[in-house]
Scaffold this active site. Structure first.
Site, PDB file in Angstrom:
ATOM      1  N   SER A 220       9.116   5.164 -34.882  1.00  0.00           N
ATOM      2  CA  SER A 220       9.565   3.784 -34.696  1.00  0.00           C
ATOM      3  C   SER A 220       9.279   2.992 -35.961  1.00  0.00           C
ATOM      4  O   SER A 220       8.133   2.973 -36.430  1.00  0.00           O
ATOM      5  CB  SER A 220       8.838   3.142 -33.515  1.00  0.00           C
ATOM      6  OG  SER A 220       9.173   3.778 -32.305  1.00  0.00           O
ATOM      7  N   GLY A 222       9.937  -0.345 -36.166  1.00  0.00           N
ATOM      8  CA  GLY A 222       9.997  -1.741 -35.772  1.00  0.00           C
ATOM      9  C   GLY A 222      11.416  -2.271 -35.798  1.00  0.00           C
ATOM     10  O   GLY A 222      12.352  -1.617 -35.331  1.00  0.00           O
ATOM     11  N   ALA A 223      11.593  -3.431 -36.397  1.00  0.00           N
ATOM     12  CA  ALA A 223      12.907  -4.071 -36.439  1.00  0.00           C
ATOM     13  C   ALA A 223      13.918  -3.287 -37.267  1.00  0.00           C
ATOM     14  O   ALA A 223      15.126  -3.534 -37.182  1.00  0.00           O
ATOM     15  CB  ALA A 223      12.769  -5.482 -37.005  1.00  0.00           C
ATOM     16  N   GLY A 225      14.563  -0.032 -37.030  1.00  0.00           N
ATOM     17  CA  GLY A 225      15.198   1.059 -36.304  1.00  0.00           C
ATOM     18  C   GLY A 225      14.259   2.215 -36.027  1.00  0.00           C
ATOM     19  O   GLY A 225      13.032   2.054 -36.049  1.00  0.00           O
ATOM     20  N   GLY A 251       7.500   0.936 -27.780  1.00  0.00           N
ATOM     21  CA  GLY A 251       7.470   2.318 -28.268  1.00  0.00           C
ATOM     22  C   GLY A 251       7.371   3.318 -27.139  1.00  0.00           C
ATOM     23  O   GLY A 251       7.954   4.416 -27.211  1.00  0.00           O
ATOM     24  N   ASP A 252       6.649   2.953 -26.096  1.00  0.00           N
ATOM     25  CA  ASP A 252       6.519   3.835 -24.931  1.00  0.00           C
ATOM     26  C   ASP A 252       7.851   3.953 -24.199  1.00  0.00           C
ATOM     27  O   ASP A 252       8.233   5.033 -23.737  1.00  0.00           O
ATOM     28  CB  ASP A 252       5.446   3.299 -23.989  1.00  0.00           C
ATOM     29  CG  ASP A 252       4.137   2.997 -24.705  1.00  0.00           C
ATOM     30  OD1 ASP A 252       3.801   3.745 -25.637  1.00  0.00           O
ATOM     31  OD2 ASP A 252       3.484   2.007 -24.345  1.00  0.00           O
TER      32      ASP A 252
END
Length: 315
Positions: A220, A222-223, A225, A251-252
């Site tokens: 991950s 974050g913003a 992608g 994320g989960d």
């Protein structure tokens, strides 16, 4: 069926406030209470998507009983391991601009006997599992090698393992070759011991983590992608997000979407991105239901933008 293992679960309370000001009395505009812990969130997202899941977790005291009850209300089969200590309670304060302040309690210290009971509970349920998702930090009393032992035992039983942890626990487990690992950018940077400034840096780091033993890396960013780096290729996925309300459990949710979609290939990455994008637009640690997902808005490509600078470079 997706079996989740959460060695350090929690009871999570989230308060929405107009603004966080130290030393002042704040009036919440909204509040939630949810069962917490990374593996617990994966189970909640899997159940919300209509799939069967079993959550293995140590539970103790009144907070532990409440976690089990809340999970049961969401249709999740709980395989509790009773422990002497009390399950931890965490607090999150969410502001309108998406800023989240969290206070996480340490949780109980597990004994050697309780650790073995937890592994035994995983073994009892692993034969029915398509995937075993092992998630989160380890509580006091469990050595960093605990996840490595779990992965080894799961593989011996013929199960596939997805691992979402960090630091020494991740490094130790890589030698047992988990099928998928799920770091964020900061955890990926920590694993390779250097900062990540671009998507290309993240791809290189994920390749190194694969060389250390991971079958695939779902990262991950974050913003910016998500990345999927596998033996057969590297893929990059993104989705637009109108408003970030809370990133707790996003994320989960992504990992749940990935595993529920088969756990491999660009199609599973698209499901992961859709779940993560939906989760950040929901309050607290609410997990997205099928109606919250917008798969049509997700783009997945093998033309990875290596030169793209990360919005939040990983230290």
């Amino acid at each position: 069926m997706i079996l989740t293992v959460t060695p350090n679960p929690s009871l999570d309370r989230t308060y929405e406030v107009p603004g966080l000001v130290r030393g002042e009395v704040l009036r919440a505009t909204g509040e939630r209470m949810d069962p917490g812990g990374k593996g617990v969130n994966v189970s909640r997202a899997v159940a919300a998507a209509g799939h069967r899941t079993v959550a293995v977790l140590p539970l103790g005291g009144a907070p532990g009983a409440l976690v089990a009850a809340l999970l049961g209300e969401q249709g999740i089969e709980v395989a509790p391991v009773p422990v002497a200590g009390h399950t931890r309670s965490n607090i999150a304060v969410a502001e309108p601009d998406g800023t989240l302040t969290k206070i996480n309690a340490p949780g109980p210290e597990l004994t050697t006997a309780e650790s073995e009971l937890l592994l035994a509970a995983v073994r009892r349920h692993s034969a029915r599992a398509d995937w075993i998702a092992c998630c989160g930090s380890l509580p006091r009393g469990l050595a960093p090698q605990w996840y490595a032992e779990l992965v080894a035992r799961a593989h011996a039983a013929g199960a596939k393992v997805a691992l979402d942890t960090s630091g020494p626990s991740l490094i130790a487990a890589l030698r047992e070759r988990p099928d998928v690992v799920k770091p964020n950018a900061e955890e990926l940077a920590q694993a390779v011991g250097r900062p990540l400034a671009t998507v290309g840096d993240a791809v290189k780091a994920a390749e190194e983590v694969r060389e250390l033993g991971a079958g695939a890396v779902l990262a991950s960013l974050g913003a910016d992608g998500q990345l999927l780096v596998t033996a057969s290729g590297t893929y990059f996925g993104r989705a637009p997000v109108a408003t970030v309300r809370s990133n707790v459990g996003a994320g989960d949710a992504s990992l749940a979407g990935f595993l529920a979609a088969g756990g491999e290939g660009p199609g599973a990455l698209a499901a992961a991105v859709a779940h993560g994008a939906a989760a950040v637009q929901l309050p607290g640690s609410v997990m997205p239901a099928p109606g919250d997902l917008d798969l049509a808005a997700v783009t997945v490509t093998d033309a990875v933008p290596l030169d793209r600078v990360l919005t939040e470079p990983a230290p």
